[in-house]
Design a protein around this motif. Sequence first.
Motif, PDB file in Angstrom:
ATOM      1  N   TRP A  67      72.033   3.802 -55.003  1.00  0.00           N
ATOM      2  CA  TRP A  67      71.699   2.555 -54.313  1.00  0.00           C
ATOM      3  C   TRP A  67      70.488   2.740 -53.396  1.00  0.00           C
ATOM      4  N   ASN A  68      70.454   3.829 -52.644  1.00  0.00           N
ATOM      5  CA  ASN A  68      69.310   4.081 -51.771  1.00  0.00           C
ATOM      6  C   ASN A  68      68.032   4.288 -52.581  1.00  0.00           C
ATOM      7  N   ALA A  69      68.134   4.975 -53.704  1.00  0.00           N
ATOM      8  CA  ALA A  69      66.962   5.155 -54.551  1.00  0.00           C
ATOM      9  C   ALA A  69      66.461   3.814 -55.082  1.00  0.00           C
ATOM     10  N   TYR A  70      67.380   2.946 -55.458  1.00  0.00           N
ATOM     11  CA  TYR A  70      66.981   1.623 -55.949  1.00  0.00           C
ATOM     12  C   TYR A  70      66.304   0.808 -54.852  1.00  0.00           C
ATOM     13  N   VAL A  71      66.847   0.845 -53.647  1.00  0.00           N
ATOM     14  CA  VAL A  71      66.262   0.088 -52.537  1.00  0.00           C
ATOM     15  C   VAL A  71      64.870   0.614 -52.199  1.00  0.00           C
ATOM     16  N   SER A  83      62.433  -0.410 -55.141  1.00  0.00           N
ATOM     17  CA  SER A  83      62.157  -1.841 -55.167  1.00  0.00           C
ATOM     18  C   SER A  83      61.328  -2.285 -53.965  1.00  0.00           C
ATOM     19  N   THR A  84      61.576  -1.669 -52.810  1.00  0.00           N
ATOM     20  CA  THR A  84      60.794  -2.018 -51.622  1.00  0.00           C
ATOM     21  C   THR A  84      59.360  -1.508 -51.729  1.00  0.00           C
ATOM     22  N   PHE A  85      59.190  -0.354 -52.338  1.00  0.00           N
ATOM     23  CA  PHE A  85      57.852   0.227 -52.443  1.00  0.00           C
ATOM     24  C   PHE A  85      56.934  -0.641 -53.304  1.00  0.00           C
ATOM     25  N   TYR A  86      57.487  -1.202 -54.369  1.00  0.00           N
ATOM     26  CA  TYR A  86      56.670  -2.007 -55.277  1.00  0.00           C
ATOM     27  C   TYR A  86      56.719  -3.501 -54.950  1.00  0.00           C
ATOM     28  N   ASP A  87      57.327  -3.858 -53.842  1.00  0.00           N
ATOM     29  CA  ASP A  87      57.363  -5.256 -53.432  1.00  0.00           C
ATOM     30  C   ASP A  87      56.085  -5.588 -52.660  1.00  0.00           C
ATOM     31  N   PRO A  88      55.256  -6.511 -53.157  1.00  0.00           N
ATOM     32  CA  PRO A  88      54.001  -6.817 -52.443  1.00  0.00           C
ATOM     33  C   PRO A  88      54.209  -7.542 -51.118  1.00  0.00           C
ATOM     34  N   ASN A  89      55.380  -8.129 -50.919  1.00  0.00           N
ATOM     35  CA  ASN A  89      55.647  -8.854 -49.684  1.00  0.00           C
ATOM     36  C   ASN A  89      56.032  -7.944 -48.519  1.00  0.00           C
ATOM     37  N   VAL A  90      56.327  -6.670 -48.821  1.00  0.00           N
ATOM     38  CA  VAL A  90      56.705  -5.722 -47.770  1.00  0.00           C
ATOM     39  C   VAL A  90      55.439  -5.062 -47.250  1.00  0.00           C
ATOM     40  N   PRO A  91      55.216  -5.063 -45.942  1.00  0.00           N
ATOM     41  CA  PRO A  91      54.011  -4.414 -45.388  1.00  0.00           C
ATOM     42  C   PRO A  91      54.045  -2.914 -45.621  1.00  0.00           C
ATOM     43  N   PRO A  92      52.889  -2.268 -45.715  1.00  0.00           N
ATOM     44  CA  PRO A  92      52.853  -0.817 -45.985  1.00  0.00           C
ATOM     45  C   PRO A  92      53.570   0.026 -44.932  1.00  0.00           C
ATOM     46  N   VAL A  93      53.642  -0.488 -43.704  1.00  0.00           N
ATOM     47  CA  VAL A  93      54.296   0.297 -42.651  1.00  0.00           C
ATOM     48  C   VAL A  93      55.784   0.456 -42.926  1.00  0.00           C
ATOM     49  N   LEU A  94      56.395  -0.523 -43.580  1.00  0.00           N
ATOM     50  CA  LEU A  94      57.841  -0.501 -43.822  1.00  0.00           C
ATOM     51  C   LEU A  94      58.209   0.109 -45.171  1.00  0.00           C
TER      52      LEU A  94
END
Length: 217
Positions: A138-142, A145-156
Amino acid sequence: MANTGLQVMGVVLGVSGWVFGIVVCIAPWWRTSAFVGDELVVSQVLWEGLWMSCLSERGRLQCKIYDSGLALSGSMQTCRALCVLSLLLCVLALPLCITGLKCTHCLGEARDPKARLVRVGAVLFVAASFLFLLPVCWNAYVVISTFYDPNVPPVLKRELGPALYLGWVVALLMLVGGALMYLGSASPGAPLMPVFGRGGKVNPPSTAESKPEKVFV
């Protein structure tokens, strides 16, 4: 007949998985900060785990335990509970497996009860491997998915930490250890049902009943 070699090898793998599982559960290296885009400052590295977060800066490591578990997200609390439950199942399975080993004399020479104890412990180790695998995946999936999400800022954005890779190894050790212990305690040659063909030898027909049959024939 129980195979002592498989049982001992399974116990060794299961104990190794349990020990490394404790390390993975406590370690803060589940997630690490990702340097993407225009972010060029690599002197600070943030590590995040289930129980604490650490900041590495110029060779110094400062760790801080999370102030409140209730303030964490529901998924983080679930991952905590699954890891702890998996380790507790290993604690319950370990004495059962050691007591039921063929090379021990805890229950004397009784083979069937010892084999049952090993099988129960093996099933607990297999269940513990699946419970430990769930939070790791689950942590690997999160993270992915967060890394390739363009809506998430690079800091997060985060990357996979070494603890996740070790967590997959831990789940594999528990699974293989439980499977070896179960196979080593199985008795493939034993019949599942009693043999009724031997009953004629125990209670042979009487001569008084057999003689009239021969006369009529």
